[in-house]
Design a protein around this motif. Structure first.
Motif, PDB file in Angstrom:
ATOM      1  N   SER A 225      -3.491  -4.403   1.586  1.00  0.00           N
ATOM      2  CA  SER A 225      -2.852  -3.509   0.607  1.00  0.00           C
ATOM      3  C   SER A 225      -3.865  -2.594  -0.074  1.00  0.00           C
ATOM      4  CB  SER A 225      -2.110  -4.327  -0.453  1.00  0.00           C
ATOM      5  OG  SER A 225      -2.989  -4.772  -1.483  1.00  0.00           O
ATOM      6  N   VAL A 226      -5.157  -2.814   0.189  1.00  0.00           N
ATOM      7  CA  VAL A 226      -6.248  -2.107  -0.491  1.00  0.00           C
ATOM      8  C   VAL A 226      -6.045  -2.200  -2.015  1.00  0.00           C
ATOM      9  CG1 VAL A 226      -7.740  -0.069  -0.384  1.00  0.00           C
ATOM     10  CG2 VAL A 226      -6.207  -0.527   1.488  1.00  0.00           C
ATOM     11  N   GLY A 227      -5.611  -3.371  -2.456  1.00  0.00           N
ATOM     12  CA  GLY A 227      -5.473  -3.631  -3.879  1.00  0.00           C
ATOM     13  C   GLY A 227      -4.104  -3.315  -4.456  1.00  0.00           C
ATOM     14  N   ALA A 228      -3.249  -2.684  -3.684  1.00  0.00           N
ATOM     15  CA  ALA A 228      -1.942  -2.292  -4.233  1.00  0.00           C
ATOM     16  C   ALA A 228      -1.131  -3.500  -4.685  1.00  0.00           C
ATOM     17  CB  ALA A 228      -1.154  -1.483  -3.197  1.00  0.00           C
TER      18      ALA A 228
ATOM     19  N   ALA B  51       0.226   4.604   9.069  1.00  0.00           N
ATOM     20  CA  ALA B  51       1.382   4.950   8.229  1.00  0.00           C
ATOM     21  C   ALA B  51       1.542   6.472   8.169  1.00  0.00           C
ATOM     22  CB  ALA B  51       1.198   4.373   6.826  1.00  0.00           C
TER      23      ALA B  51
ATOM     24  N   SER C  28      -4.241   6.882  -1.139  1.00  0.00           N
ATOM     25  CA  SER C  28      -4.826   6.306   0.055  1.00  0.00           C
ATOM     26  C   SER C  28      -3.714   5.797   0.950  1.00  0.00           C
ATOM     27  CB  SER C  28      -5.738   5.153  -0.362  1.00  0.00           C
ATOM     28  OG  SER C  28      -5.898   4.237   0.679  1.00  0.00           O
ATOM     29  N   LEU C  29      -3.629   6.369   2.142  1.00  0.00           N
ATOM     30  CA  LEU C  29      -2.587   5.986   3.083  1.00  0.00           C
ATOM     31  C   LEU C  29      -3.271   5.567   4.373  1.00  0.00           C
ATOM     32  CD1 LEU C  29       0.530   6.131   2.804  1.00  0.00           C
ATOM     33  CD2 LEU C  29       0.433   8.306   4.000  1.00  0.00           C
TER      34      LEU C  29
ATOM     35  N   LYS D 258      -1.551  -3.997  -8.176  1.00  0.00           N
ATOM     36  CA  LYS D 258      -1.179  -2.866  -9.023  1.00  0.00           C
ATOM     37  C   LYS D 258       0.336  -2.730  -9.199  1.00  0.00           C
ATOM     38  CE  LYS D 258      -1.816   2.055  -9.579  1.00  0.00           C
ATOM     39  NZ  LYS D 258      -2.165   3.337  -8.980  1.00  0.00           N
TER      40      LYS D 258
ATOM     41  N   PHE E  98      -3.457   6.841  -6.514  1.00  0.00           N
ATOM     42  CA  PHE E  98      -3.552   5.913  -5.380  1.00  0.00           C
ATOM     43  C   PHE E  98      -3.315   6.704  -4.110  1.00  0.00           C
ATOM     44  CE2 PHE E  98      -2.750   2.281  -2.664  1.00  0.00           C
ATOM     45  CZ  PHE E  98      -3.538   1.311  -3.232  1.00  0.00           C
TER      46      PHE E  98
ATOM     47  N   ARG F  89       0.836  -1.206   0.000  1.00  0.00           N
ATOM     48  CA  ARG F  89       0.000   0.000   0.000  1.00  0.00           C
ATOM     49  C   ARG F  89       0.871   1.256   0.000  1.00  0.00           C
ATOM     50  NH1 ARG F  89      -5.012   1.365   4.209  1.00  0.00           N
ATOM     51  NH2 ARG F  89      -5.571   3.339   3.242  1.00  0.00           N
ATOM     52  N   ASN F  90       1.919   1.239   0.837  1.00  0.00           N
ATOM     53  CA  ASN F  90       2.824   2.387   0.873  1.00  0.00           C
ATOM     54  C   ASN F  90       3.608   2.523  -0.427  1.00  0.00           C
ATOM     55  OD1 ASN F  90       1.972   2.912   3.487  1.00  0.00           O
ATOM     56  ND2 ASN F  90       3.609   1.696   4.415  1.00  0.00           N
TER      57      ASN F  90
ATOM     58  N   ALA G  65       2.596   1.744  -3.394  1.00  0.00           N
ATOM     59  CA  ALA G  65       1.702   2.365  -4.369  1.00  0.00           C
ATOM     60  C   ALA G  65       1.507   3.844  -4.065  1.00  0.00           C
ATOM     61  CB  ALA G  65       0.359   1.641  -4.394  1.00  0.00           C
ATOM     62  N   ALA G  66       1.314   4.157  -2.791  1.00  0.00           N
ATOM     63  CA  ALA G  66       1.049   5.548  -2.406  1.00  0.00           C
ATOM     64  C   ALA G  66       2.215   6.456  -2.786  1.00  0.00           C
ATOM     65  CB  ALA G  66       0.770   5.644  -0.909  1.00  0.00           C
ATOM     66  N   PHE G  67       3.430   5.925  -2.728  1.00  0.00           N
ATOM     67  CA  PHE G  67       4.593   6.764  -3.000  1.00  0.00           C
ATOM     68  C   PHE G  67       5.257   6.434  -4.333  1.00  0.00           C
ATOM     69  CE2 PHE G  67       4.078   6.976   1.650  1.00  0.00           C
ATOM     70  CZ  PHE G  67       3.677   8.303   1.683  1.00  0.00           C
ATOM     71  N   GLY G  68       4.484   5.796  -5.209  1.00  0.00           N
ATOM     72  CA  GLY G  68       4.902   5.669  -6.594  1.00  0.00           C
ATOM     73  C   GLY G  68       6.056   4.725  -6.848  1.00  0.00           C
TER      74      GLY G  68
ATOM     75  N   ILE H 225       4.855   8.917   9.361  1.00  0.00           N
ATOM     76  CA  ILE H 225       5.515   9.948   8.551  1.00  0.00           C
ATOM     77  C   ILE H 225       5.452  11.302   9.260  1.00  0.00           C
ATOM     78  CG2 ILE H 225       5.334  11.250   6.382  1.00  0.00           C
ATOM     79  CD1 ILE H 225       4.263   8.561   5.147  1.00  0.00           C
TER      80      ILE H 225
ATOM     81  N   ALA I  62       2.298  14.243   0.444  1.00  0.00           N
ATOM     82  CA  ALA I  62       2.199  14.138  -1.012  1.00  0.00           C
ATOM     83  C   ALA I  62       2.278  12.682  -1.439  1.00  0.00           C
ATOM     84  CB  ALA I  62       3.331  14.930  -1.658  1.00  0.00           C
ATOM     85  N   MET I  63       1.382  12.292  -2.331  1.00  0.00           N
ATOM     86  CA  MET I  63       1.349  10.905  -2.790  1.00  0.00           C
ATOM     87  C   MET I  63       1.340  10.810  -4.299  1.00  0.00           C
ATOM     88  SD  MET I  63      -1.180   9.070  -0.117  1.00  0.00           S
ATOM     89  CE  MET I  63      -1.632  10.444   0.930  1.00  0.00           C
ATOM     90  N   ALA I  64       1.537   9.588  -4.792  1.00  0.00           N
ATOM     91  CA  ALA I  64       1.512   9.354  -6.240  1.00  0.00           C
ATOM     92  C   ALA I  64       0.100   9.582  -6.766  1.00  0.00           C
ATOM     93  CB  ALA I  64       1.962   7.931  -6.542  1.00  0.00           C
TER      94      ALA I  64
ATOM     95  N   ALA J 179       6.835   3.355   5.189  1.00  0.00           N
ATOM     96  CA  ALA J 179       6.099   4.588   4.888  1.00  0.00           C
ATOM     97  C   ALA J 179       7.032   5.796   4.975  1.00  0.00           C
ATOM     98  CB  ALA J 179       4.915   4.749   5.852  1.00  0.00           C
TER      99      ALA J 179
END
Lengths: 266, 266
Positions: free
Chosen positions: A167-170, B253, B248-249, A173, B246, A139-140, A142-145, B257, B241-243, A256
């Motif tokens: 992962s909420v689907g991450a 987590a 969702s954090l 992905k 997606f 999940r993290n 995905a969130a941070f690309g 941060i 800031a996120m990608a 994270a």
């Protein structure tokens, strides 16, 4: 989509959903189970995995329409009552939205790395055996690309039902691949121009002072043992500064902080 | 310490340990359950809560000696076989190390705030109803040296068994208090000289650009709804800031941060 009413829990068309919990433990012949509207949304949008079918509680179908529109038109959508779904799954499914996906052949780490862009961010996991942590790290990522996750053979399966859910689907992905020998991967990432950082409580540099390299690989190990010494000695090590007397951070929380630090997102 | 052998699961001296899972749901008359060596270590070292007794699997007693040396000399330590412990607890206790603590009277947020040092870091939680998230936030609060956690009435109990376990004991270490009205707490923190930041996906400032104030309060809300608008409008809001695609954090987590960013630890 192809909506099919199921009234018999032993209907062979829903055999892949039988006794979901037990089958988590013994593998599912190249399949995985995705649960919930948000996860199915990622599953269809990302399009990384073929979807075999969906099984949905009759009163949830209407709310799932926009999600299912993202799926292939011929996808079988099985619809059943709560009682039938519970008898299929073997426990009470209060969410009532399930899909069976196909894992596909998997990809060696080498060929996944060959597809990555110039400024890639890669997460390398060693010994992450807990599905909650695995799901949270994805999940993290995905969130941070992050562009890919590489895992050694002692990591648990990111397509395990609970890992996908956390992962909420991450996990459906972010591309991932397994590797056998960490030394080999380190040498390969080096050849491919990756700066390589290992997160360790005894890291030489405070992560606040660590500079992003254009291509960057971040190594994470288990909470207890940490990364193997043989690996730490070959990488630049970074630490997350903590308060005195409680220097224990969950590996997902650490991921994270580190991914946010190295991310170019936003 | 006072080592007492228990051979009968109905022994009244271990009544507080009966059917642990079920009693989680109905409250325990001012008590809480702590599990595992690391958590007990924090329980005794922090000394914030009175401990009524310990119940330990016979073959774990030797390994617990250094931990129990931190406890009051008169503490009753009940020792039992695996079979007896499982019958007391009502399920299989593979860890086999338990303690019953006393919650004490609790403290109003006002009096807790009055005890804090000049450079205090406070976490304010609104609507955190999941015990995993609560435990993880406490763990991060301890790791980054937060001085207190304040919770509104819709937050779950940090002394719930699972929350303590996930916090690795931090819920027994970091002082906490509940409050009724968020507006009242905001005004009070303001009077006490706290800079107040609310974490929100739509925050006005990237957290990387947010400066630590000497006294700082960090507000965290639920993942779905976030913090109430009425609160956001009165605080400085920061975003992580996120990608794209997606955003969702997990709130735990996010707390890692943000607390790392504002921490002076290390």
């Amino acid at each position: 989509m192809d909506i099919i009413r199921i009234d018999d829990p032993r209907d062979p068309r829903v055999a892949a959903y039988l006794d979901i919990r037990e089958r988590d433990l013994v593998g599912r012949h190249g399949r995985f189970v995705a649960e919930g509207k948000v996860v199915l949304d990622v599953l269809f949008s990302a399009g990384r995995f073929a979807v075999e079918s969906v099984l949905v509680l009759e009163n949830r179908l209407a709310g799932l329409e926009s999600t299912l529109r993202k799926a292939a038109p011929a996808l079988p959508v099985y619809v059943a009552s709560g009682e039938i779904i519970d008898r299929i799954a073997g426990f009470h499914m209060h969410r009532g939205i399930l899909a069976i996906g196909n894992r596909g052949a998997g990809q060696p780490a080498e060929s996944l790395l060959a597809t990555l862009p110039a400024g890639a961010l890669v997460v390398v996991l060693v010994g992450i055996a807990n599905h909650d942590n695995m799901g949270s790290i994805f999940r993290n990522a995905a969130a941070f690309g992050a562009d890919a996750v590489l895992m050694d053979a002692t990591c648990c399966d990111p397509l395990y039902r609970k890992a996908i859910r956390v992962s909420v689907g991450a996990a459906l992905k972010v591309p991932f691949a397994s590797f056998g020998d960490a030394g080999h991967i380190t040498a390969l990432l080096d050849r491919l121009g990756f700066g390589q950082f290992a997160l360790s409580p005894r890291g030489e540099t405070d992560i606040r002072d660590a500079q992003r390299t254009d291509r960057l690989a971040l190594y994470l190990g288990t909470e207890g043992e940490g990364l193997p010494e043989a690996l730490l000695s070959r990488l630049r090590t970074v630490r997350i500064a903590m308060a005195q007397g409680f220097d224990s951070l969950n590996v997902a929380a650490a991921s994270a902080i580190a991914l946010h630090h190295f991310s170019r997102g936003g």
